[in-house]
Each structure stands twice: as structure tokens, then as C-alpha cells.
Design a protein around this motif. Structure first.
Motif, PDB file in Angstrom:
ATOM      1  N   MET A  53      -1.113  -5.494   0.441  1.00 54.86           N
ATOM      2  CA  MET A  53      -0.174  -5.127   1.507  1.00 54.86           C
ATOM      3  C   MET A  53       1.058  -4.428   0.949  1.00 54.86           C
ATOM      4  N   LEU A  54       1.515  -4.846  -0.225  1.00 56.00           N
ATOM      5  CA  LEU A  54       2.714  -4.245  -0.811  1.00 56.00           C
ATOM      6  C   LEU A  54       2.526  -2.757  -1.105  1.00 56.00           C
ATOM      7  N   THR A  55       1.315  -2.378  -1.521  1.00 51.65           N
ATOM      8  CA  THR A  55       1.064  -0.988  -1.927  1.00 51.65           C
ATOM      9  C   THR A  55       1.258  -0.001  -0.769  1.00 51.65           C
ATOM     10  N   PRO A  56       0.616  -0.205   0.411  1.00 50.50           N
ATOM     11  CA  PRO A  56       0.879   0.733   1.510  1.00 50.50           C
ATOM     12  C   PRO A  56       2.312   0.690   2.009  1.00 50.50           C
ATOM     13  N   LEU A  57       2.921  -0.500   2.019  1.00 53.01           N
ATOM     14  CA  LEU A  57       4.314  -0.589   2.448  1.00 53.01           C
ATOM     15  C   LEU A  57       5.226   0.217   1.518  1.00 53.01           C
ATOM     16  N   THR A  58       4.915   0.191   0.219  1.00 55.07           N
ATOM     17  CA  THR A  58       5.685   0.983  -0.743  1.00 55.07           C
ATOM     18  C   THR A  58       5.493   2.471  -0.501  1.00 55.07           C
ATOM     19  N   ALA A  59       4.238   2.886  -0.260  1.00 53.38           N
ATOM     20  CA  ALA A  59       3.951   4.305  -0.002  1.00 53.38           C
ATOM     21  C   ALA A  59       4.671   4.784   1.254  1.00 53.38           C
ATOM     22  N   ILE A  60       4.643   3.973   2.316  1.00 56.99           N
ATOM     23  CA  ILE A  60       5.330   4.339   3.566  1.00 56.99           C
ATOM     24  C   ILE A  60       6.838   4.410   3.332  1.00 56.99           C
ATOM     25  N   PHE A  61       7.359   3.430   2.582  1.00 57.76           N
ATOM     26  CA  PHE A  61       8.799   3.389   2.305  1.00 57.76           C
ATOM     27  C   PHE A  61       9.253   4.648   1.565  1.00 57.76           C
TER      28      PHE A  61
END
Length: 294
Positions: free
Chosen positions: A145-153
Motif C-alpha cells: 500500500m505504501l508504494t502506490p501512495l508514494t507514487a501518487i504523492f
């Protein structure tokens, strides 16, 4: 066209190979059944099947009560499980696959903003074909979950034009709160991008009109306020457990020259950095080379 076809084939292969693994590779089932993450997903899934009220109550307890980890990944996985009518190794693989797809899409959008479409397709392809993705996507790990949230951020950070856009600043605040409601380490994931944006802000500060600088400050305050309103209740309720977690991580024993030393020391960090760049490659163990995994 070739890159598009390659991206599609890689996506299909990733989904197919992981579903086959989840359905027929039972030797790892004990890892799922015994993991705290998997059990947390099951608890939310069962409460969601029983009643919406019970599910919301469990979410409230997870978000604002005492729990081992923030709730967002478990919330997402339980929703996917409900859509599939089960929580199993297959449902975990599919929910993680969707997260990888989101990561790849935003990697494409980031590259498109910075360069062009070809770079975007290459970025998409790198994400979905990276070897570690195949392994990590098979487990109920918060990093999925952290990986897509980082990409979106990072994408929103670029689109905000150094905090000049209120719309994107609001979205950044939301992503920051969701990241911190997934795992404590989210700040480490985004630190590089945020520091670069702040450096750019202070470099450009004397050149910009006062009104524009004031607008940027207001937007940064908005980001902080939105994020704090969402994640602070959980962190205030669980600060003792969080401090204990970081203390345990700091004092965890790591190998150093045949001995064991606390992993949080500078000596251990230097050891691991040296190990990363001097370990022999599996292809050639006769001389010191950077490992393939690096």
C-alpha cells in the motif's frame, strides 16, 4: 505500440503467475495464517460481512483506538475480499495486484510530466516487471500500500507546482494522511521529494512576489492541517507502542564482523552500506562486485 504491447503482456503475466502461485502453492499457507496482517484483514472482512455498523466500529477502533498498525491497508484488503466473497491467498494477491497497477500508472504519469510518453511506458514497464514485485505482491505486507501512495504523492507534488495549487495541495494532505495511516515509515518514503520541493521553495523565495509566497505558505499549512486531523488521533492514542516499536528496531541486533551490534548505530549502517556495494554478484563470486539486487 511495441512498448504498449509489452506493458499489457507483463501485466497479464504478473496477474496470472501470482494467481496460479496462490491457488496451488500451499507450502506458504502457514505464513499467511500466522501473520498479524492477514488476521487483521480477516477480522475486518468478517465484521463487514456481519454488518456495516460493526465494520465501521472496527475501523474506528483501528483508526482511533489502540492497535499494532494503522488501519488503511487492512481496510482496503477487506473491501477487495468482500467483492471477491472471500479472504484467501488469492484475494490478497489480487488486492496487491491492483495496488501495483496503480503504482505503475502513476509512475507513467510522473514520467509523462517530466519527459514524454516513451519514458512513461518505460517507467510503467519497470514497475510491473521488477523481480521484487513478484515476491512482495504475494504477501499481506503494508509496503504494497505504501508504494502506490508514494507514487501518487510524488505525482501530486509535481502537479502542485511547488505548492501554488490549492487543489493539489488538498490532495497532497489527503495522501500524506493515508500514508501515515498505513505505516509509520511513510515519511521516509516521501522525504526525498519533500526536501527537494522545500529547497526549491526557499531558493525561489526572494524571486517570487510576496502574494505568491504567502499563497504557498497557506497551501503548506492546509496540507499539514488535513494530514494532522486524520492521522494524529491514531498516533496520540498509540504513541507508547510506536516509541516501543522504534526502540526495538533501533536495538535490534545486526551482524558486524562476526559480532552482533545494535542495528541503529552508525557503525551498523556503514557496515550494511559497504555490504551492499561490495557483495559478490551471483554471476561472479570470484571478485568483489555490486550485487544484482542493488
Amino acid at each position: 505500440l511495441f512498448l504498449k504491447i509489452l506493458c499489457f503482456i507483463s501485466l497479464a503475466y504478473l496477474l496470472l503467475i501470482n494467481i496460479i502461485w496462490a491457488k496451488y502453492n500451499f507450502m506458504f499457507s502457514y505464513h499467511y495464517m500466522g501473520s498479524d496482517n492477514f488476521n487483521s484483514i480477516i477480522d475486518l472482512f468478517l465484521s463487514l460481512k456481519n454488518s456495516t455498523a460493526e465494520f465501521l466500529l472496527n475501523i474506528a477502533r483501528s483508526a482511533y483506538g489502540h492497535s499494532s498498525y494503522p488501519f488503511f491497508y487492512f481496510f482496503y484488503s477487506s473491501i477487495v475480499g468482500l467483492m471477491l466473497q472471500e479472504i484467501s491467498m488469492v484475494s490478497v494477491v489480487i488486492s496487491n495486484y491492483l495496488l501495483i497497477l496503480i503504482t505503475a500508472l502513476f509512475a507513467y504519469k510522473i514520467a509523462l510530466e517530466l519527459k514524454d510518453k516513451i519514458s512513461g511506458y518505460l517507467a510503467f514497464l519497470i514497475v510491473i516487471s521488477y523481480p521484487a514485485v513478484y515476491g512482495i505482491s504475494r504477501y499481506a505486507m503494508l509496503e504494497n500500500m505504501l508504494t502506490p501512495l508514494t507514487a501518487i504523492f510524488i505525482y501530486l507534488l509535481i502537479k502542485s507546482s511547488n505548492f501554488t495549487s490549492l487543489k493539489y495541495s488538498l490532495a497532497i494532505g489527503l495522501m500524506l494522511s493515508l500514508g501515515l495511516l498505513t505505516k509509520y515509515h511513510f515519511l521516509m518514503f516521501i522525504a526525498g521529494g519533500v526536501i527537494l520541493e522545500l529547497i526549491y521553495y526557499f531558493v525561489e523565495l526572494p524571486k517570487n512576489p510576496v502574494k505568491q509566497n504567502f499563497k504557498k505558505i497557506v497551501n503548506m499549512v492546509v496540507i499539514t492541517a488535513i494530514a494532522a486531523a486524520c492521522f494524529l488521533p491514531y498516533y496520540l492514542n498509540n504513541y507508547k507502542d510506536i516509541m516501543r516499536f522504534f526502540l526495538m528496531s533501533y536495538n535490534a541486533q545486526g551482524p558486524l564482523g562476526g559480532e552482533f551490534t545494535p542495528s541503529g548505530t552508525l557503525q551498523s549502517w556503514l557496515y550494511y552500506i559497504c555490504l551492499l556495494y561490495t557483495s559478490p554478484s551471483p554471476r561472479d563470486r570470484t571478485r568483489s562486485r555490486m550485487p544484482s539486487s542493488a
